[in-house]
Each structure stands twice: as C-alpha cells, then as structure tokens.
Design an enzyme around this catalytic site. Structure first.
Site, PDB file in Angstrom:
ATOM      1  N   HIS A  69      31.002   7.566  54.646  1.00  0.00           N
ATOM      2  CA  HIS A  69      30.288   7.715  53.519  1.00  0.00           C
ATOM      3  C   HIS A  69      30.723   9.201  52.993  1.00  0.00           C
ATOM      4  O   HIS A  69      30.947  10.065  53.624  1.00  0.00           O
ATOM      5  CB  HIS A  69      28.676   8.045  53.975  1.00  0.00           C
ATOM      6  N   GLU A  89      24.622   6.144  42.749  1.00  0.00           N
ATOM      7  CA  GLU A  89      23.662   6.759  43.474  1.00  0.00           C
ATOM      8  C   GLU A  89      23.633   8.256  43.044  1.00  0.00           C
ATOM      9  O   GLU A  89      22.375   9.004  42.958  1.00  0.00           O
ATOM     10  CB  GLU A  89      23.674   6.433  44.950  1.00  0.00           C
ATOM     11  N   GLN A  90      24.910   8.954  43.191  1.00  0.00           N
ATOM     12  CA  GLN A  90      24.897  10.273  42.909  1.00  0.00           C
ATOM     13  C   GLN A  90      24.635  10.848  41.556  1.00  0.00           C
ATOM     14  O   GLN A  90      24.154  11.766  41.327  1.00  0.00           O
ATOM     15  CB  GLN A  90      26.160  10.731  43.504  1.00  0.00           C
TER      16      GLN A  90
END
Length: 172
Positions: A69, A89-90
């Site tokens: 990750h 997601e970020q």
C-alpha cells in the site's frame, strides 16, 4: 457493464483474477487463492473469503500485503505510479493536490510512522469525510504499539477492499 456474482462464480481462473486481482493492492495472490472457494452467495461471503485468506497467510505475506500500500500523498503519488483505485481514493479527499506546506506535514507524518512501524500508515479513506480527520487518525496512531498497528493495517485493508469490491460489483 459491472459483473454480478453469477459472472464472478462462473468466470474461468484468468477472468476471475483479472476481475478481482486488483482488489487488494498489488496482491493478486488473494484472488488466486479464493478462486477455489467459489461459488459465493454474496459479496460479503466473497470478501469474507478474501479476508480469511489474508488472516491465514503467513506473517511474511501479510507484511508484504501491508507494504504494497502506498503512502498518502507519497512518492508513488508524486510519480503518478498509484493504482487507479488508490488514485481515486486519494483524490477524493484532495491528497493529490496539496500545497507545499500540506505536503511537508503529511510527508513528516508518513516518515515518522514508517520509521516506527516499517510500513505506510494505511487509512481507509472511504471512512473519512475530510483530510483533517485522516491526519488526526495518523497522528493518533503513531502513538500505538507495533502489534496494534499491524492489526490496524489489516483491519483498514479490509475496509478498503470491501469498498473496492462494492465498486467493482456496482453495489450501492
């Protein structure tokens, strides 16, 4: 068109892995392992099988999964090397468009966490509404023990991957 459980259950090995191999960050071995567990009656059952695979894996495989990750707003993000899921997601919380001072702050948090635990701080961004809550979680977790953070990392991976499965399967 998004696949349903029927497609997942009837897919051949290569199609199954192509569909689900990216659910766990750069770790297709989980999809490869759970292929033999079909058929699944629900997305929850599929995700449960995947998480069981993670829990039953040797420690070396678990730590490799955790280390797969990326850091939040880290080197992979700067180089454009995030997976499409991590990018999405970020980006949702603006981690890919930080000011210099914000990059410095998160860079320092990333460094302190990585130096203490040997892996990136994994945060299930889908459980957060703001960057500030993510930063508060990171600051709090730096004070934890290595054993606690190892467990936290696996738990957060569970949240992340459940969200990714929902997205793949077009679950609302």
């Amino acid at each position: 068109m998004r696949p349903g459980l029927e497609q997942v259950n009837s897919a051949d090995r290569s199609a199954f892995i192509a569909l689900l191999g990216g659910v766990f960050e750069n770790s297709p071995w989980i999809a490869e392992t759970v292929f033999a567990c079909r058929p699944f009656r629900s997305i929850e059952e599929l995700h449960g099988a995947m998480m069981r695979c993670v829990r039953e894996a040797p420690h070396s495989r678990q730590i490799a999964l955790i280390r797969a990750h990326p850091e939040l707003a880290g080197q992979e993000a700067a180089e454009g090397a995030l997976t499409s899921d991590s990018t999405s997601e970020q980006n949702r919380l603006g981690f890919l468009a930080l000011s210099r001072s914000e990059l410095d702050e998160i860079g320092e948090l990333n460094r302190r966490y990585r130096d203490k635990f040997g892996f990136s701080c994994i945060v299930a961004l889908r459980l957060h509404e703001t960057r500030e809550s993510v930063l508060a979680e990171m600051k709090r977790r730096i004070g934890n023990t290595a054993e606690t953070e190892f467990a936290n990392a696996l738990q957060r991976i569970g949240h992340i991957t459940r969200g990714r499965l929902a997205k793949i399967m077009n679950e609302t």
